[in-house]
Design a protein around this motif. Structure first.
Motif, PDB file in Angstrom:
ATOM      1  N   ALA A 182      26.080   4.642  44.105  1.00  0.00           N
ATOM      2  CA  ALA A 182      26.442   4.612  42.689  1.00  0.00           C
ATOM      3  C   ALA A 182      27.256   3.369  42.354  1.00  0.00           C
ATOM      4  O   ALA A 182      27.035   2.723  41.318  1.00  0.00           O
ATOM      5  CB  ALA A 182      27.217   5.876  42.324  1.00  0.00           C
ATOM      6  N   VAL A 186      25.915   0.743  39.556  1.00  0.00           N
ATOM      7  CA  VAL A 186      26.694   0.556  38.325  1.00  0.00           C
ATOM      8  C   VAL A 186      27.324  -0.836  38.288  1.00  0.00           C
ATOM      9  O   VAL A 186      27.388  -1.482  37.240  1.00  0.00           O
ATOM     10  CB  VAL A 186      27.768   1.653  38.202  1.00  0.00           C
ATOM     11  CG1 VAL A 186      28.648   1.408  36.981  1.00  0.00           C
ATOM     12  CG2 VAL A 186      27.107   3.023  38.112  1.00  0.00           C
ATOM     13  N   LEU A 191      22.307   1.413  35.659  1.00  0.00           N
ATOM     14  CA  LEU A 191      21.400   2.526  35.914  1.00  0.00           C
ATOM     15  C   LEU A 191      20.074   2.324  35.179  1.00  0.00           C
ATOM     16  O   LEU A 191      20.060   2.194  33.955  1.00  0.00           O
ATOM     17  CB  LEU A 191      22.037   3.837  35.469  1.00  0.00           C
ATOM     18  CG  LEU A 191      23.175   4.378  36.341  1.00  0.00           C
ATOM     19  CD1 LEU A 191      23.864   5.533  35.639  1.00  0.00           C
ATOM     20  CD2 LEU A 191      22.637   4.820  37.693  1.00  0.00           C
ATOM     21  N   SER A 208      27.922  11.499  40.907  1.00  0.00           N
ATOM     22  CA  SER A 208      28.462  11.762  39.567  1.00  0.00           C
ATOM     23  C   SER A 208      29.928  11.367  39.454  1.00  0.00           C
ATOM     24  O   SER A 208      30.371  10.915  38.391  1.00  0.00           O
ATOM     25  CB  SER A 208      28.281  13.237  39.214  1.00  0.00           C
ATOM     26  OG  SER A 208      28.992  14.068  40.115  1.00  0.00           O
ATOM     27  N   LEU A 211      30.072   7.697  38.705  1.00  0.00           N
ATOM     28  CA  LEU A 211      29.618   7.424  37.343  1.00  0.00           C
ATOM     29  C   LEU A 211      30.718   7.759  36.336  1.00  0.00           C
ATOM     30  O   LEU A 211      30.973   6.986  35.402  1.00  0.00           O
ATOM     31  CB  LEU A 211      28.349   8.227  37.033  1.00  0.00           C
ATOM     32  CG  LEU A 211      27.108   7.939  37.892  1.00  0.00           C
ATOM     33  CD1 LEU A 211      25.898   8.676  37.327  1.00  0.00           C
ATOM     34  CD2 LEU A 211      26.825   6.449  37.976  1.00  0.00           C
ATOM     35  N   LEU A 216      31.050   6.419  32.478  1.00  0.00           N
ATOM     36  CA  LEU A 216      29.789   6.945  31.968  1.00  0.00           C
ATOM     37  C   LEU A 216      29.939   8.421  31.620  1.00  0.00           C
ATOM     38  O   LEU A 216      30.740   9.144  32.229  1.00  0.00           O
ATOM     39  CB  LEU A 216      28.669   6.770  32.995  1.00  0.00           C
ATOM     40  CG  LEU A 216      27.964   5.398  32.993  1.00  0.00           C
ATOM     41  CD1 LEU A 216      28.896   4.321  33.534  1.00  0.00           C
ATOM     42  CD2 LEU A 216      26.699   5.451  33.845  1.00  0.00           C
ATOM     43  N   GLN A 222      23.730  10.048  31.912  1.00  0.00           N
ATOM     44  CA  GLN A 222      22.938  10.400  33.091  1.00  0.00           C
ATOM     45  C   GLN A 222      23.029  11.900  33.325  1.00  0.00           C
ATOM     46  O   GLN A 222      24.106  12.451  33.581  1.00  0.00           O
ATOM     47  CB  GLN A 222      23.435   9.659  34.348  1.00  0.00           C
ATOM     48  CG  GLN A 222      22.524   9.772  35.537  1.00  0.00           C
ATOM     49  CD  GLN A 222      21.308   8.856  35.433  1.00  0.00           C
ATOM     50  OE1 GLN A 222      20.374   8.964  36.221  1.00  0.00           O
ATOM     51  NE2 GLN A 222      21.310   7.925  34.483  1.00  0.00           N
TER      52      GLN A 222
END
Length: 758
Positions: A182, A186, A191, A208, A211, A216, A222
């Protein structure tokens, strides 16, 4: 060979023996064999001290533990290597593989419905309007490869061509590797997807978190769906939508197939266990609901509320597929709830308090998931509405609302409708009580586990070797038998210093079938068990039945760092609620290894201290002797024409006395510390004789060095000298020093020179 045998020993070879995934598999296996009295031996094939979130692709060695006494073996994922599988097959032991395939042996493979679960997840995201859907995971495990193939096939079936950049490839199934991916995405191109299907919940959680940390929004920027339905996913924000592969049911199916093979039945091919999609906020849904069970076709449109309620219950009770006692199964539970609604709809009779108490208890026994109540409430409200509608339309006597003719004897429709509403409320209260009791019990269990771990750590840190081997460090509340066995092929291990004190330097290595273990302690109290303490046995026969007790026996390597001490066999229950990949028995084994390492170091330090004290005493005595010798030599040098020298062979340094320097024509302050000050002045014709004499001394000659040779003095004159020397050895018998004298015998006849030398 095994036909007619009623009770079997079922072996489970697993990378670790606890945690959410492996623990639930073991729980399903144990639950299936318990009624028939079979015994389960769960062997951990990976070290007890793996780095956090780190699991190698393959175990560091083979898993020979218990193989000699198993009637059948279940191998979970990458627990063992190909050589071990071939050895098991060669022994004629039936094998079932879980989420792992191999061409080496002909064995059935059991997996969750990876294809159906992934398809449901992808189609759910498409229904939310997503087209750019990614896949997050490591394609090094058979299950994950299947999930990725289903992801590609589902997108293609919906007219979407997956792009290479949509694949977020991780190093493993854990959080850390997904977080690394991730951060790279990022922090780089950004993404390329609006939604992601993760191969595991832990991958999804790690992904997650990064993110969200980068600002985000989930699921706005997402949407994410995981795979495992772990409790960890329920604790993150937003809560993680996930496919529940029902790992315990995978274990149940695996052991059922293994028992069939043991009985001689022909079982082969791949066998699937069902999967369920559970939607939560991370996918874009506003609540948590169990989706359609993926047992072939999903639930069809127009299915009754009662059928839907049963699907949700089956998805949210861990014990839904198990027979847990008289009346303690899902079908009995469903019939009980249905009777309550029928009584209210047909006769206007709300449930009694005793009935509701029984419902709460049976709900608890079915082991509801922490989110079970949240998912059951809307389904139960739909059931309420369905019964109320039947009362309103007068169908109560013909449908699930009651028996034929009940409407004629019933109170008014309004009264019966009110009774249905009250019954729904009472049932929800009972379900809440059952679910709450489960959560409270889980909380109490966690508190006891933390307390036990703390006390165990302290006890082991203070325990000596005898206490470690006697297992006095076990938590007070642990009642099942526990046995500690240590390798016998380790220096200082049991049978030498290790039997009462510490062992010295245990090496790590594969668990070879030829190795033996010595039982050094057990808490089993039977006469057979106590007689086994001190007994040595091949690793393939450990643990013997007398030390195993009932239920599941966990066998965990006692390892830490480079140390491999032996095996800890311990009976106990399976923790299916753990959210990490570790288990308390795994922790116990690692701490025992640490304690044994500590004891070994303390013993070694004590020996070193004693050796240093002895060396210090010898040094003090030597200093006194040297002082006396120096004084004596000083007097001798003052009255004799002898030059003394002392050669430290290890360092190459030589001490030459004042008389020696004067004999060869050197001033007192001349810098001369090498043996070449002597050998370099030897006459060329005598050099070889001198070298041979010195070499014989260094090689261990018994007679002292005694030779006459010519020597060139510093002022160029040639002189005859006689050299006598003796060699001194150290405590190990190694030549350490050579001490000698040099006498000027120039002008003396040979006969007189020999007399002077003597």
């Amino acid at each position: 060979m095994l036909n007619g045998k009623r009770r079997y020993v079922i072996g489970v070879l697993s990378p670790v023996v606890g945690g959410y995934y492996f623990g639930r598999l073991l729980a399903g296996i144990a639950r299936t064999v318990r009624p028939e009295g079979h015994r389960v031996v769960a062997v951990q094939t990976y070290p007890a001290d793996l780095e956090r979130e780190q699991f190698p692709d393959r175990p560091p060695g083979t898993a020979a533990v218990s193989l000699g006494q198993l009637d059948g073996v279940i191998v979970i994922t990458s627990a063992v290597n190909e050589a071990t599988l071939l050895r098991i097959e060669a022994d004629g032991t039936p094998v079932v593989l879980v989420s792992e395939r191999t061409t080496s042996i002909d064995a059935p493979v059991v997996t969750p419905d990876n294809e159906g679960g992934t398809r449901a997840a992808v189609e759910h995201l498409i229904a939310h309007g997503h087209r750019e859907i990614g896949f997050l995971g490591s394609l090094r495990q058979a299950d994950i490869v299947e999930r990725h193939a289903a992801y590609v096939a589902t997108l293609t079936a919906h007219g979407i061509t997956p792009r290479p950049e949509w694949l977020y490839r991780t190093a493993d199934n854990q959080e850390a590797s997904a977080a690394t991916v991730a951060q790279a995405v990022v922090g780089g191109p950004g993404l390329p997807t609006t939604a992601t299907v993760a191969a595991t919940d832990r991958n999804a959680i790690g992904f997650s978190r990064v993110l969200r940390a980068q600002g985000l929004s989930l699921p706005g920027d997402q949407a994410i769906v995981g795979f495992d339905h772990s409790e960890a996913g329920a604790r993150v924000r937003p809560r993680l939508a996930s496919v529940d592969p029902h790992h315990d049911q995978v274990g149940e199916l695996a052991v059922s197939l293994l028992l069939a093979r043991i009985r001689g039945e022909r079982v082969a091919g791949q066998h699937l266990s069902r999967s369920t999609l559970v939607t939560r906020e991370s996918c874009g849904c506003v609540d948590a609901r169990a989706g359609a069970l993926l047992e072939g076709l999903p639930a069809q449109e127009g299915s009754t509320a009662w059928r839907r309620f049963g699907e949700v219950a089956r998805a949210t009770f861990d014990g839904a597929e198990a027979r847990l006692g008289p009346g303690a199964d899902l079908d009995s539970w469903m019939r009980g709830v249905q009777r309550l609604f029928r009584g209210a709809a047909a006769l206007g009779q709300p449930p009694t308090q005793a009935t509701l108490t029984s419902l709460a208890e049976s709900t608890r026994v079915l082991r509801p998931h922490p989110e079970a109540l949240e998912q059951l409430i809307p389904a139960l409200r739909s059931v309420e509405e369905e019964f109320r509608e039947e009362v309103r339309t007068g169908q109560v006597g013909a449908g699930p609302g009651g028996e034929p003719g009940a409407a004629a004897r019933a109170p008014s429709r309004a009264a019966r409708a009110r009774a249905v509403t009250r019954t729904a409320t009472d049932v929800l209260v009972a379900l809440s009580a059952g679910c709450t009791q489960t959560l409270l019990a889980r909380s109490g269990q966690l508190e006891r586990t933390i307390t036990d771990q703390y006390e165990l750590d302290l006890d082991l840190l203070h325990a000596d070797g005898r206490a470690i081997r006697a297992l006095t460090w076990l938590p007070r509340g642990h009642r099942s038998p526990a046995t500690l066995a240590l390798w016998t092929d380790t220096e200082g291990a049991p049978g030498s210093a290790g039997a009462s004190g510490g062992a010295a330097g245990p090496p790590s290595g594969p668990v070879d079938a030829a190795r033996t273990l010595e039982i050094v302690g057990t808490t089993a109290t039977s006469r057979q068990a106590t007689a086994l303490v001190g007994r040595r046995m091949p690793v393939g026969t450990f643990p013997p039945p007398a030390l195993s007790g009932e239920g599941v026996v966990f066998v965990v390597p006692v390892t830490f760092g480079q140390s491999d001490w032996g095996m800890l066999a311990i009976g106990g229950g399976v923790d299916t609620r753990a959210t990490s990949s570790r288990d308390k028995y795994d922790h116990w084994a690692a701490m025992v290894a640490v304690a044994l390492d500590r004891e070994d170091r303390l013993t070694s330090l004590q020996r070193q201290r004693a050796a240093l004290a002895e060396a210090a005493d010898r040094e003090r005595a030597l200093v006194l002797d040297l002082r006396t010798e120096v004084e004596r030599n000083a007097l001798v040098q003052d009255v004799a024409l002898e030059g003394t020298w002392d050669w430290d062979i290890a360092t190459g340094q030589v001490f030459y006395s004042r008389t020696w320097r004067a004999l060869v024509g050197l001033p007192d302050d001349a810098a001369c510390t090498g043996i070449e000050e002597w050998t370099g002045r030897v006459h060329p014709e005598d050099v070889r004789t001198v070298q041979i004499a010195i070499a014989r001394q260094l090689a261990g000659a018994a007679e002292p060095l005694d030779l006459e040779h010519r020597l060139l003095a510093a002022d160029g004159r040639e002189m005859w000298v006689r050299c006598r020397a003796t060699t001194v050895t150290d405590d190990a018998g190694v030549r350490a020093r050579m001490i000698g004298v040099l006498i000027d015998v120039t002008g003396m006849p040979a006969r007189e020179r020999r007399g002077v030398a003597r």
